[in-house]
Design a protein around this motif. Structure first.
Motif, PDB file in Angstrom:
ATOM      1  N   SER A  55      20.762 -23.884  70.070  1.00 20.58           N
ATOM      2  CA  SER A  55      21.173 -22.639  70.699  1.00 20.58           C
ATOM      3  C   SER A  55      22.591 -22.872  71.217  1.00 20.58           C
ATOM      4  O   SER A  55      22.809 -23.761  72.040  1.00 20.58           O
ATOM      5  N   ILE A  56      23.534 -22.091  70.729  1.00 21.50           N
ATOM      6  CA  ILE A  56      24.938 -22.296  71.079  1.00 21.50           C
ATOM      7  C   ILE A  56      25.456 -21.070  71.813  1.00 21.50           C
ATOM      8  O   ILE A  56      25.275 -19.939  71.375  1.00 21.50           O
ATOM      9  N   GLN A  57      26.127 -21.324  72.950  1.00 23.34           N
ATOM     10  CA  GLN A  57      26.669 -20.223  73.739  1.00 23.34           C
ATOM     11  C   GLN A  57      27.957 -20.658  74.429  1.00 23.34           C
ATOM     12  O   GLN A  57      28.087 -21.801  74.858  1.00 23.34           O
ATOM     13  N   HIS A  58      28.883 -19.720  74.509  1.00 22.60           N
ATOM     14  CA  HIS A  58      30.115 -19.967  75.262  1.00 22.60           C
ATOM     15  C   HIS A  58      29.759 -19.916  76.741  1.00 22.60           C
ATOM     16  O   HIS A  58      28.974 -19.084  77.178  1.00 22.60           O
ATOM     17  N   ALA A  59      30.332 -20.834  77.513  1.00 26.04           N
ATOM     18  CA  ALA A  59      29.998 -20.953  78.944  1.00 26.04           C
ATOM     19  C   ALA A  59      30.255 -19.666  79.720  1.00 26.04           C
ATOM     20  O   ALA A  59      29.604 -19.404  80.726  1.00 26.04           O
ATOM     21  N   SER A  60      31.190 -18.840  79.251  1.00 26.16           N
ATOM     22  CA  SER A  60      31.483 -17.589  79.954  1.00 26.16           C
ATOM     23  C   SER A  60      30.308 -16.623  79.910  1.00 26.16           C
ATOM     24  O   SER A  60      30.193 -15.733  80.739  1.00 26.16           O
ATOM     25  N   GLY A  61      29.436 -16.818  78.910  1.00 26.58           N
ATOM     26  CA  GLY A  61      28.285 -15.938  78.763  1.00 26.58           C
ATOM     27  C   GLY A  61      28.637 -14.598  78.143  1.00 26.58           C
ATOM     28  O   GLY A  61      27.777 -13.745  77.971  1.00 26.58           O
ATOM     29  N   LEU A  62      29.923 -14.379  77.816  1.00 26.95           N
ATOM     30  CA  LEU A  62      30.340 -13.095  77.252  1.00 26.95           C
ATOM     31  C   LEU A  62      29.873 -12.923  75.815  1.00 26.95           C
ATOM     32  O   LEU A  62      29.517 -11.834  75.407  1.00 26.95           O
ATOM     33  N   ALA A  63      29.909 -14.005  75.044  1.00 27.76           N
ATOM     34  CA  ALA A  63      29.457 -13.929  73.653  1.00 27.76           C
ATOM     35  C   ALA A  63      27.945 -14.128  73.617  1.00 27.76           C
ATOM     36  O   ALA A  63      27.374 -14.782  74.479  1.00 27.76           O
ATOM     37  N   GLN A  64      27.313 -13.550  72.606  1.00 29.29           N
ATOM     38  CA  GLN A  64      25.870 -13.713  72.502  1.00 29.29           C
ATOM     39  C   GLN A  64      25.530 -15.143  72.103  1.00 29.29           C
ATOM     40  O   GLN A  64      26.325 -15.848  71.505  1.00 29.29           O
ATOM     41  N   THR A  65      24.341 -15.553  72.445  1.00 32.93           N
ATOM     42  CA  THR A  65      23.844 -16.866  72.048  1.00 32.93           C
ATOM     43  C   THR A  65      23.523 -16.827  70.563  1.00 32.93           C
ATOM     44  O   THR A  65      22.953 -15.857  70.063  1.00 32.93           O
ATOM     45  N   VAL A  66      23.903 -17.890  69.858  1.00 36.08           N
ATOM     46  CA  VAL A  66      23.650 -17.984  68.429  1.00 36.08           C
ATOM     47  C   VAL A  66      22.651 -19.115  68.199  1.00 36.08           C
ATOM     48  O   VAL A  66      22.844 -20.227  68.695  1.00 36.08           O
ATOM     49  N   ILE A  67      21.575 -18.816  67.470  1.00 34.17           N
ATOM     50  CA  ILE A  67      20.602 -19.842  67.093  1.00 34.17           C
ATOM     51  C   ILE A  67      21.025 -20.365  65.719  1.00 34.17           C
ATOM     52  O   ILE A  67      21.174 -19.595  64.773  1.00 34.17           O
ATOM     53  N   VAL A  68      21.232 -21.664  65.639  1.00 35.59           N
ATOM     54  CA  VAL A  68      21.803 -22.272  64.444  1.00 35.59           C
ATOM     55  C   VAL A  68      20.872 -23.339  63.880  1.00 35.59           C
ATOM     56  O   VAL A  68      20.303 -24.137  64.630  1.00 35.59           O
ATOM     57  N   THR A  69      20.722 -23.339  62.568  1.00 35.09           N
ATOM     58  CA  THR A  69      20.070 -24.438  61.871  1.00 35.09           C
ATOM     59  C   THR A  69      21.153 -25.461  61.579  1.00 35.09           C
ATOM     60  O   THR A  69      22.156 -25.134  60.942  1.00 35.09           O
ATOM     61  N   HIS A  70      20.974 -26.681  62.042  1.00 36.92           N
ATOM     62  CA  HIS A  70      21.962 -27.743  61.832  1.00 36.92           C
ATOM     63  C   HIS A  70      21.323 -28.816  60.965  1.00 36.92           C
ATOM     64  O   HIS A  70      20.362 -29.468  61.369  1.00 36.92           O
ATOM     65  N   ILE A  71      21.837 -28.963  59.759  1.00 36.38           N
ATOM     66  CA  ILE A  71      21.346 -29.969  58.824  1.00 36.38           C
ATOM     67  C   ILE A  71      22.382 -31.075  58.806  1.00 36.38           C
ATOM     68  O   ILE A  71      23.547 -30.832  58.496  1.00 36.38           O
ATOM     69  N   CYS A  72      21.974 -32.266  59.166  1.00 34.51           N
ATOM     70  CA  CYS A  72      22.935 -33.338  59.357  1.00 34.51           C
ATOM     71  C   CYS A  72      22.451 -34.631  58.728  1.00 34.51           C
ATOM     72  O   CYS A  72      21.266 -34.930  58.725  1.00 34.51           O
ATOM     73  N   GLY A  73      23.407 -35.363  58.214  1.00 34.59           N
ATOM     74  CA  GLY A  73      23.090 -36.705  57.752  1.00 34.59           C
ATOM     75  C   GLY A  73      23.270 -36.874  56.277  1.00 34.59           C
ATOM     76  O   GLY A  73      24.381 -36.836  55.781  1.00 34.59           O
ATOM     77  N   LEU A  74      22.182 -37.011  55.583  1.00 36.74           N
ATOM     78  CA  LEU A  74      22.128 -37.316  54.163  1.00 36.74           C
ATOM     79  C   LEU A  74      22.755 -38.667  53.829  1.00 36.74           C
ATOM     80  O   LEU A  74      22.715 -39.080  52.696  1.00 36.74           O
ATOM     81  N   ASN A  75      23.332 -39.338  54.826  1.00 39.51           N
ATOM     82  CA  ASN A  75      23.933 -40.655  54.598  1.00 39.51           C
ATOM     83  C   ASN A  75      24.726 -40.702  53.292  1.00 39.51           C
ATOM     84  O   ASN A  75      24.565 -41.583  52.473  1.00 39.51           O
TER      85      ASN A  75
END
Length: 184
Positions: A55-75
């Motif tokens: 869940s990503i949000q700007h600290a100001s709270g002005l922008a909406q929260t974005v729920i993100v799928t984060h795929i990381c790695g694969l080495n």
């Protein structure tokens, strides 16, 4: 950038040392990057990569929260062998795992690697070709790479990369019980 563009999936193709830093995140943890807060909602450790719901949000709270799928790695090191086709296909299939049912439009996908063109380029071509294979459209890998290069030069810049794309697509065709007739 993720918040401004309302990106719903981030595919991070990093080398093992950088992937370890990201995999050190803890579920239910909040991490701050400047004015941006990231809440780690869930983490799934899969063979060869990590799947996170953030869940990503700007600290100001002005922008909406974005729920993100984060795929990381694969080495996946820049100059060495890419992951097995089955691992890569599983990671690609994870793109939509946290998506809302029937989104009004196709969600935005952010793909990045260190150079921004080698592994990223291969992944983008593969995602597009797999989508076409699933919809029974004709697949032309050379054309898919050419189209991508019209947007950014140096994408898929070696014979080894082309061969890997062809190998993954043959694997996908066998998995989808498809014929090679639409794979060119």
């Amino acid at each position: 950038m993720v918040i401004q563009c309302n990106t719903l999936t981030v595919f991070e193709l990093e080398e093992p040392s950088k992937a370890e830093k990201v995999s050190s995140l803890v579920e239910n943890e909040r991490v701050m990057f400047g004015d941006v807060s990231i809440d780690v909602m869930s983490i799934q450790y899969r063979e060869g990569y990590t799947l996170q719901k953030l869940s990503i949000q700007h600290a100001s709270g002005l922008a909406q929260t974005v729920i993100v799928t984060h795929i990381c790695g694969l080495n996946w090191k820049e100059d060495q062998n890419p992951p097995k086709p089955a691992t890569l296909l599983d990671a690609i299939d994870s793109i939509d795992i946290f998506m809302p049912e029937n989104p009004p439009r196709r969600p935005k996908l952010l793909v990045h690697c260190r150079s921004g063109c080698t592994r990223s380029g291969m992944l983008i071509v593969l995602i597009n070709c797999i989508e076409r294979l699933r919809s029974k459209e004709r697949i032309d890998i050379f054309r898919a790479v050419e189209d991508l290069r019209s947007l950014k030069s140096n994408m898929v810049n070696s014979q080894i990369m082309y061969k890997y794309i062809y190998d993954v697509m043959k694997f996908c065709a066998s998995i989808f019980n498809s014929t090679y007739a639409n794979l060119r």
